[in-house]
Design an enzyme around this catalytic site. Structure first.
Site, PDB file in Angstrom:
ATOM      1  N   TYR A 100     -68.223  16.616   7.132  1.00  0.00           N
ATOM      2  CA  TYR A 100     -67.717  16.160   5.837  1.00  0.00           C
ATOM      3  C   TYR A 100     -67.076  17.285   5.056  1.00  0.00           C
ATOM      4  CZ  TYR A 100     -71.512  18.201   2.976  1.00  0.00           C
ATOM      5  OH  TYR A 100     -72.358  19.064   2.338  1.00  0.00           O
TER       6      TYR A 100
ATOM      7  N   GLU B  55     -76.436  32.524   2.027  1.00  0.00           N
ATOM      8  CA  GLU B  55     -75.839  31.696   0.974  1.00  0.00           C
ATOM      9  C   GLU B  55     -76.909  30.794   0.365  1.00  0.00           C
ATOM     10  OE1 GLU B  55     -72.943  29.026   2.747  1.00  0.00           O
ATOM     11  OE2 GLU B  55     -74.167  28.805   4.546  1.00  0.00           O
TER      12      GLU B  55
ATOM     13  N   LEU C  54     -71.302  29.195   5.591  1.00  0.00           N
ATOM     14  CA  LEU C  54     -70.105  28.364   5.525  1.00  0.00           C
ATOM     15  C   LEU C  54     -69.130  29.165   4.663  1.00  0.00           C
ATOM     16  CD1 LEU C  54     -68.877  25.454   6.142  1.00  0.00           C
ATOM     17  CD2 LEU C  54     -69.245  25.092   3.714  1.00  0.00           C
TER      18      LEU C  54
ATOM     19  N   LYS D 279     -69.393  22.130   8.759  1.00  0.00           N
ATOM     20  CA  LYS D 279     -69.851  21.423   7.554  1.00  0.00           C
ATOM     21  C   LYS D 279     -70.333  20.058   8.023  1.00  0.00           C
ATOM     22  CE  LYS D 279     -68.814  21.002   2.689  1.00  0.00           C
ATOM     23  NZ  LYS D 279     -70.199  21.322   2.330  1.00  0.00           N
TER      24      LYS D 279
HETATM   25  N1  PDD Z   1     -70.741  22.533  -0.507  1.00  0.00           N
HETATM   26  N2  PDD Z   1     -71.989  26.980   1.520  1.00  0.00           N
HETATM   27  C1  PDD Z   1     -72.463  25.751   1.774  1.00  0.00           C
HETATM   28  C2  PDD Z   1     -73.650  25.610   2.635  1.00  0.00           C
HETATM   29  C3  PDD Z   1     -71.835  24.632   1.208  1.00  0.00           C
HETATM   30  O1  PDD Z   1     -72.308  23.411   1.464  1.00  0.00           O
HETATM   31  C4  PDD Z   1     -70.705  24.816   0.370  1.00  0.00           C
HETATM   32  C5  PDD Z   1     -69.978  23.664  -0.254  1.00  0.00           C
HETATM   33  C6  PDD Z   1     -70.244  26.125   0.142  1.00  0.00           C
HETATM   34  C7  PDD Z   1     -69.048  26.409  -0.717  1.00  0.00           C
HETATM   35  O2  PDD Z   1     -67.866  25.909  -0.140  1.00  0.00           O
HETATM   36  P1  PDD Z   1     -66.610  25.500  -1.018  1.00  0.00           P
HETATM   37  O3  PDD Z   1     -66.324  26.648  -1.908  1.00  0.00           O
HETATM   38  O4  PDD Z   1     -65.549  25.292  -0.014  1.00  0.00           O
HETATM   39  O5  PDD Z   1     -66.968  24.279  -1.801  1.00  0.00           O
HETATM   40  C8  PDD Z   1     -70.912  27.176   0.742  1.00  0.00           C
HETATM   41  C9  PDD Z   1     -70.128  21.369  -1.084  1.00  0.00           C
HETATM   42  C10 PDD Z   1     -69.803  21.540  -2.536  1.00  0.00           C
HETATM   43  C11 PDD Z   1     -71.006  20.161  -0.800  1.00  0.00           C
HETATM   44  O6  PDD Z   1     -71.779  20.236   0.146  1.00  0.00           O
HETATM   45  O7  PDD Z   1     -70.879  19.149  -1.474  1.00  0.00           O
END
Ligand code: PDD
Length: 301
Positions: free
Chosen positions: A31, A191, A215, A158
Site C-alpha cells: 500500500y 524508524e 522504509l 510497504k
Molecule cells: N507511513 N516508515 C514507515 C514504517 C512508514 O510506514 C512510513 C509512512 C514512513 C514515512 O514515509 P513517507 O514519508 O513516504 O510517508 C516511514 C504512512 C504515512 C502510513 O503507513 O500510512
C-alpha cells in the site's frame, strides 16, 4: 464517499472485499499513503514508484498500467469533492490510500491461488493533527520491539502486513508516548512505527541510513533535499540509541505529519528545556518546517 474498487467506483457501503482475499487472510499485499493539498498530490510519482517497487519485491504484478494510476487517483479525489477546482482555494486537503492485495483465492499461502489482485483507492478529507503537536513537539519511547530484519521481511516493502510496526506502536502507547523508535537487530536506530527519525548532533542533521533497515520515506527524501539546499550538513548512517540522549534536536517525518518535532524520548529531554521542564522544537527543526511549507508547491503534482 466513492471508492475505487477493482476497476469501478462504488459507494462506501458497496466497497467490500472477500473474506478469502489474501490481503485479509495473510496480509499479502502492498500500500501507499498519500496526501493532497487543495487537490494537488504530494510527490505522486515517487509514491507510485515506491508502490511498484514494493509490489515487485513481493512478486505482485500491479493490475493497473503505470500510465493509468495518476488519472485514477485524481478521479478518486474529484469524485469525493477533493479535486483542485473543488476545494475552495486550498482549505480541503485529502488523505489518500492505495492498497493492492494479492486478491481472492483458496486458503493457502501460495500466491498462485489468487488470479486477480484487489485494488482499492480511497480519498477522504484530511484531518489535521492538533496544532500543539507541531508547535510543542511529542514524546517518543525507545521500544523493545526490533524492526524487521532486512533479510526476513525487508522494511522497504510497504506491506499490508504491518504487525511489526503495530507491536511497536502498542508498546509506545503503553509507555504514554506518541510513538516508538525501533532499533534493528544490531542495535542501531531505524524508524518509528509510521515515520522516519531525524536528529541534530553538533549541528549536523542525521538520519538512519537505508541500510539500517527502514522504509525510505518520501518526506525524508524531501527533508534531506531541503536541508542540503539550506546548507545544513546532513549525514545518513548507523547510530546507537545513545546518540539521541545528547541530541540537540529531534523530529520525525511522514506524508501526513510532515515534520513533527520531538521534545522528549523516554525520560530524556531533547534540546533546551522550556518552562515545563520539557524540550521544544529547536532552530533547525523550525527552519526546516518553514522551508517545507514555503517550498511545498514544488513537490505537488
Ligand atoms: N507511513 N516508515 C514507515 C514504517 C512508514 O510506514 C512510513 C509512512 C514512513 C514515512 O514515509 P513517507 O514519508 O513516504 O510517508 C516511514 C504512512 C504515512 C502510513 O503507513 O500510512
Amino acid at each position: 464517499m466513492w471508492i475505487f474498487l477493482n476497476g469501478r467506483f462504488v459507494p462506501r457501503e458497496e466497497a467490500t472485499v472477500s473474506v478469502f482475499d489474501h490481503g485479509f487472510l495473510y496480509g499479502d499485499g502492498v500500500y501507499e499513503t498519500l496526501r493532497a493539498y487543495a487537490g494537488r498530490i504530494f510527490m505522486l510519482s515517487r509514491h507510485l514508484e515506491r508502490l511498484r517497487h514494493s509490489a515487485h519485491l513481493i512478486g505482485l504484478e500491479l493490475p493497473v498500467p503505470d500510465k493509468d494510476w495518476p488519472s485514477l487517483i485524481r478521479e478518486t479525489l474529484e469524485r469525493n469533492g477533493l479535486g483542485p477546482q473543488q476545494t475552495g482555494g486550498g482549505s480541503r486537503d485529502a488523505y489518500l490510500r492505495v492498497s493492492v492485495s494479492r486478491g481472492e483465492g483458496e486458503i493457502g499461502l501460495d500466491p498462485g491461488l489468487c488470479s486477480q489482485p484487489t485494488v482499492v483507492i480511497l480519498a477522504k478529507p484530511f484531518t489535521p493533527y492538533p496544532t500543539h503537536l507541531h508547535e510543542n513537539g511529542v514524546q517518543l519511547a525507545l521500544v523493545t520491539v526490533r524492526r524487521n530484519l532486512d533479510r526476513a521481511l525487508p522494511p522497504q516493502i510497504k506491506s499490508l502486513n504491518v504487525l511489526n510496526n503495530i507491536l511497536a506502536k502498542q508498546e509506545a502507547t503503553r509507555a504514554g508516548a506518541f510513538d516508538g523508535i525501533m532499533l534493528n537487530v544490531q542495535g542501531h536506530l531505524t524508524e518509528c512505527s509510521t515515520s522516519n527519525v531525524f536528529f541534530v548532533s553538533r549541528g549536523r542533521l542525521c538520519t538512519p541510513a537505508g541500510a539500517c533497515g527502514i522504509l525510505e520515506g518520501i518526506t525524508r527524501e524531501v527533508v534531506l533535499l531541503l536541508a542540503k539546499e539550506e546548507g545544513i550538513p546532513t549525514e545518513e548512517g548507523p547510530y546507537e540509541a545513545e546518540v539521541l540522549w545528547g541530541a540537540e534536536e529531534c523530529f520525525v517525518t511522514n506524508t501526513t505529519l510532515e515534520i513533527l518535532p520531538v521534545r522528549q524520548i523516554d525520560h530524556h529531554t531533547i534540546g533546551e528545556a522550556g518552562p515545563d521542564g520539557k524540550g521544544g522544537p529547536g532552530p533547525l527543526t523550525t527552519k526546516l518546517q518553514k522551508q517545507f511549507r514555503t517550498n511545498l508547491s514544488r513537490f505537488l503534482e
